[in-house]
Design a protein around this motif. Structure first.
Motif, PDB file in Angstrom:
ATOM      1  N   VAL A 108     -19.735 -16.778  -6.350  1.00 27.54           N
ATOM      2  CA  VAL A 108     -18.574 -17.396  -6.996  1.00 27.54           C
ATOM      3  C   VAL A 108     -18.011 -16.464  -8.068  1.00 27.54           C
ATOM      4  N   ALA A 109     -18.897 -15.888  -8.883  1.00 28.76           N
ATOM      5  CA  ALA A 109     -18.454 -14.972  -9.941  1.00 28.76           C
ATOM      6  C   ALA A 109     -17.781 -13.742  -9.344  1.00 28.76           C
ATOM      7  N   LEU A 110     -18.308 -13.231  -8.237  1.00 26.91           N
ATOM      8  CA  LEU A 110     -17.700 -12.071  -7.587  1.00 26.91           C
ATOM      9  C   LEU A 110     -16.299 -12.416  -7.099  1.00 26.91           C
ATOM     10  N   GLY A 111     -16.147 -13.592  -6.504  1.00 23.28           N
ATOM     11  CA  GLY A 111     -14.829 -14.020  -6.046  1.00 23.28           C
ATOM     12  C   GLY A 111     -13.840 -14.133  -7.188  1.00 23.28           C
ATOM     13  N   GLU A 112     -14.301 -14.680  -8.325  1.00 19.90           N
ATOM     14  CA  GLU A 112     -13.418 -14.820  -9.483  1.00 19.90           C
ATOM     15  C   GLU A 112     -13.023 -13.456 -10.048  1.00 19.90           C
ATOM     16  N   LEU A 113     -13.969 -12.529 -10.060  1.00 22.88           N
ATOM     17  CA  LEU A 113     -13.669 -11.182 -10.554  1.00 22.88           C
ATOM     18  C   LEU A 113     -12.597 -10.520  -9.695  1.00 22.88           C
ATOM     19  N   LEU A 114     -12.775 -10.553  -8.377  1.00 26.66           N
ATOM     20  CA  LEU A 114     -11.823  -9.900  -7.486  1.00 26.66           C
ATOM     21  C   LEU A 114     -10.470 -10.598  -7.503  1.00 26.66           C
ATOM     22  N   ALA A 115     -10.475 -11.914  -7.697  1.00 23.48           N
ATOM     23  CA  ALA A 115      -9.212 -12.642  -7.784  1.00 23.48           C
ATOM     24  C   ALA A 115      -8.414 -12.204  -9.010  1.00 23.48           C
ATOM     25  N   CYS A 116      -9.090 -11.717 -10.043  1.00 22.49           N
ATOM     26  CA  CYS A 116      -8.417 -11.195 -11.229  1.00 22.49           C
ATOM     27  C   CYS A 116      -8.031  -9.724 -11.052  1.00 22.49           C
ATOM     28  N   LEU A 117      -8.895  -8.945 -10.409  1.00 18.49           N
ATOM     29  CA  LEU A 117      -8.687  -7.504 -10.329  1.00 18.49           C
ATOM     30  C   LEU A 117      -7.653  -7.095  -9.285  1.00 18.49           C
ATOM     31  N   VAL A 118      -7.662  -7.740  -8.123  1.00 21.00           N
ATOM     32  CA  VAL A 118      -6.774  -7.314  -7.035  1.00 21.00           C
ATOM     33  C   VAL A 118      -5.305  -7.355  -7.459  1.00 21.00           C
ATOM     34  N   PRO A 119      -4.804  -8.449  -8.036  1.00 24.24           N
ATOM     35  CA  PRO A 119      -3.407  -8.416  -8.492  1.00 24.24           C
ATOM     36  C   PRO A 119      -3.176  -7.443  -9.639  1.00 24.24           C
ATOM     37  N   ALA A 120      -4.177  -7.242 -10.497  1.00 15.80           N
ATOM     38  CA  ALA A 120      -4.021  -6.293 -11.606  1.00 15.80           C
ATOM     39  C   ALA A 120      -3.840  -4.870 -11.085  1.00 15.80           C
ATOM     40  N   PHE A 121      -4.534  -4.519 -10.007  1.00 20.03           N
ATOM     41  CA  PHE A 121      -4.440  -3.178  -9.455  1.00 20.03           C
ATOM     42  C   PHE A 121      -3.149  -2.969  -8.667  1.00 20.03           C
ATOM     43  N   ARG A 122      -2.444  -4.051  -8.370  1.00 20.76           N
ATOM     44  CA  ARG A 122      -1.134  -3.932  -7.721  1.00 20.76           C
ATOM     45  C   ARG A 122      -0.077  -3.484  -8.728  1.00 20.76           C
ATOM     46  N   ASP A 123      -0.318  -3.757 -10.002  1.00 19.68           N
ATOM     47  CA  ASP A 123       0.574  -3.335 -11.083  1.00 19.68           C
ATOM     48  C   ASP A 123       0.163  -1.930 -11.513  1.00 19.68           C
ATOM     49  N   HIS A 124       0.987  -0.924 -11.227  1.00 22.37           N
ATOM     50  CA  HIS A 124       0.594   0.470 -11.433  1.00 22.37           C
ATOM     51  C   HIS A 124       0.225   0.757 -12.889  1.00 22.37           C
ATOM     52  N   ARG A 125       1.021   0.254 -13.842  1.00 20.31           N
ATOM     53  CA  ARG A 125       0.746   0.534 -15.248  1.00 20.31           C
ATOM     54  C   ARG A 125      -0.549  -0.146 -15.690  1.00 20.31           C
ATOM     55  N   LYS A 126      -0.741  -1.376 -15.282  1.00 24.28           N
ATOM     56  CA  LYS A 126      -1.969  -2.085 -15.624  1.00 24.28           C
ATOM     57  C   LYS A 126      -3.170  -1.419 -14.964  1.00 24.28           C
ATOM     58  N   GLU A 127      -2.990  -0.979 -13.729  1.00 26.42           N
ATOM     59  CA  GLU A 127      -4.096  -0.346 -12.989  1.00 26.42           C
ATOM     60  C   GLU A 127      -4.573   0.925 -13.677  1.00 26.42           C
ATOM     61  N   GLN A 128      -3.652   1.743 -14.166  1.00 25.06           N
ATOM     62  CA  GLN A 128      -4.029   2.988 -14.831  1.00 25.06           C
ATOM     63  C   GLN A 128      -4.869   2.724 -16.069  1.00 25.06           C
ATOM     64  N   SER A 129      -4.436   1.797 -16.895  1.00 25.88           N
ATOM     65  CA  SER A 129      -5.144   1.469 -18.128  1.00 25.88           C
ATOM     66  C   SER A 129      -6.505   0.856 -17.818  1.00 25.88           C
ATOM     67  N   LEU A 130      -6.521  -0.082 -16.884  1.00 25.49           N
ATOM     68  CA  LEU A 130      -7.749  -0.783 -16.537  1.00 25.49           C
ATOM     69  C   LEU A 130      -8.767   0.156 -15.901  1.00 25.49           C
ATOM     70  N   ARG A 131      -8.291   1.056 -15.067  1.00 22.39           N
ATOM     71  CA  ARG A 131      -9.185   2.018 -14.420  1.00 22.39           C
ATOM     72  C   ARG A 131      -9.927   2.860 -15.458  1.00 22.39           C
ATOM     73  N   LEU A 132      -9.205   3.339 -16.459  1.00 23.94           N
ATOM     74  CA  LEU A 132      -9.826   4.171 -17.492  1.00 23.94           C
ATOM     75  C   LEU A 132     -10.852   3.374 -18.284  1.00 23.94           C
ATOM     76  N   GLN A 133     -10.506   2.146 -18.652  1.00 19.55           N
ATOM     77  CA  GLN A 133     -11.447   1.314 -19.403  1.00 19.55           C
ATOM     78  C   GLN A 133     -12.708   1.031 -18.594  1.00 19.55           C
ATOM     79  N   ILE A 134     -12.546   0.754 -17.314  1.00 20.75           N
ATOM     80  CA  ILE A 134     -13.706   0.475 -16.460  1.00 20.75           C
ATOM     81  C   ILE A 134     -14.562   1.722 -16.295  1.00 20.75           C
ATOM     82  N   GLN A 135     -13.932   2.885 -16.196  1.00 18.49           N
ATOM     83  CA  GLN A 135     -14.704   4.126 -16.091  1.00 18.49           C
ATOM     84  C   GLN A 135     -15.562   4.335 -17.341  1.00 18.49           C
TER      85      GLN A 135
END
Length: 310
Positions: A108-135
């Motif tokens: 369930v937690a994995l599903g909730e995580l991906l439900a938040c991340l997949v649309p975020a990665f569709r937004d190029h500006r959000k994806e760039q910032s989020l990618r760096l933070q996750i790294q």
């Protein structure tokens, strides 16, 4: 999620294969995966790449080590391979103990995580910032390498989050953000943690060295000292040569406690930024039951704000 259906199926000999892989530190394929549009409409490789990136970053962040969807192939209407990406993906050998905030059996937690991340990665500006933070977070979460390095990487991630939360939102001007007399690092960190509802306590039961350091600092300054204070203070003593490093190493276990608190703050702030409201494993603790998780601190408030029917 976000118009996609993702199906994961574990290999039948997964337990045996993973046990051997952890023993020999080799790479293994653990699952097969299918990605489709929910409406059944065909899609291009470019359209699915943000989904693959979200899976790569999200699962790695959740586990505290690099894992990847590899090697992806695309099929046409006749189920013939029409596209493939067989290049090397950033991936670590499996480990029996995870460093991440996610309990791997909590689907369930994995599903909730991906439900938040997949649309975020569709937004190029959000994806760039989020990618760096996750790294930054993946490196800070892992229990390998020198502890001081993990603190510094985690502090860089926190700085990125603070800049995004305070400067890019317009709460502070660039001049205000750079004014370390009025807005020192501990005040900025405290502000973003409080905004997310994250506790600033350094509990003596789980972080005894950090609690001791906080008590000493409070006695010398005659004012309250919290997690934001000690995380930034220890980081500064490690990074800046002009700072005296003796207090950092005089208290046994302090550097480790600050690493635990740093990665705890960074992981929660990233989860808060994407709107995740599921369960997580408290990364400030190294003891407890396997699979012991709890809702993120802001979960109940966000669900109340969402209104009825949630």
């Amino acid at each position: 999620m976000d118009g996609w259906t993702i199906t994961l199926d574990v290999r039948p000999d997964h337990k045996t294969v993973m046990s051997e892989a952890c023993r020999t530190a080799v790479y293994v394929m653990t699952h097969v995966m299918e990605i489709r549009r929910m409406n059944g409409i065909p899609f291009t490789a470019d359209e699915v790449k943000p989904v693959l990136s979200a899976l790569h970053m999200g699962l790695s962040f959740a586990l505290g080590r690099w894992v990847a969807p590899a090697p992806p192939v695309g099929q046409n209407d006749l189920e013939k391979v029409a596209w493939g990406e067989w290049g090397p993906m950033l991936c670590d050998p499996p480990r029996s103990i995870n460093s991440g905030w996610w309990y791997p059996k909590d689907q369930v937690a994995l599903g909730e995580l991906l439900a938040c991340l997949v649309p975020a990665f569709r937004d190029h500006r959000k994806e760039q910032s989020l990618r760096l933070q996750i790294q930054y977070a993946i490196t800070a979460l892992a229990d390998r390498g020198f502890v001081e390095q993990r603190i510094m990487i985690g502090a860089a991630g926190l700085e990125h989050v603070m800049w995004e939360n305070l400067k890019l939102t317009g709460r502070l001007t660039e001049a205000e953000y750079g004014n370390t007399r009025v807005w020192p690092a501990h005040r900025k960190l405290r502000t973003v943690l409080e905004n997310a509802g994250i506790s600033l306590n350094a509990e003596a039961e789980y972080l005894p060295a950090a609690a001791t350091f906080a008590a000493e600092q409070q006695a010398s300054r005659d004012q309250p000292v919290d997690g934001a204070d000690i995380v930034t203070r220890v980081r500064n003593r490690l990074v800046h040569p002009k700072e005296d490093q003796e207090p950092v190493y005089r208290i046994k276990g302090l550097v480790t406690d600050i690493w635990l608190l740093t990665r705890h703050y960074l992981a929660l702030l990233i989860l808060h930024s994407i709107g995740y409201c599921g369960s997580y494993h408290d990364l400030s603790r190294t003891s407890g039951w396997v699979g012991e998780t709890k809702p993120v601190p802001w979960a109940s408030k966000q669900r109340q704000n969402a209104g009825p029917g949630v």
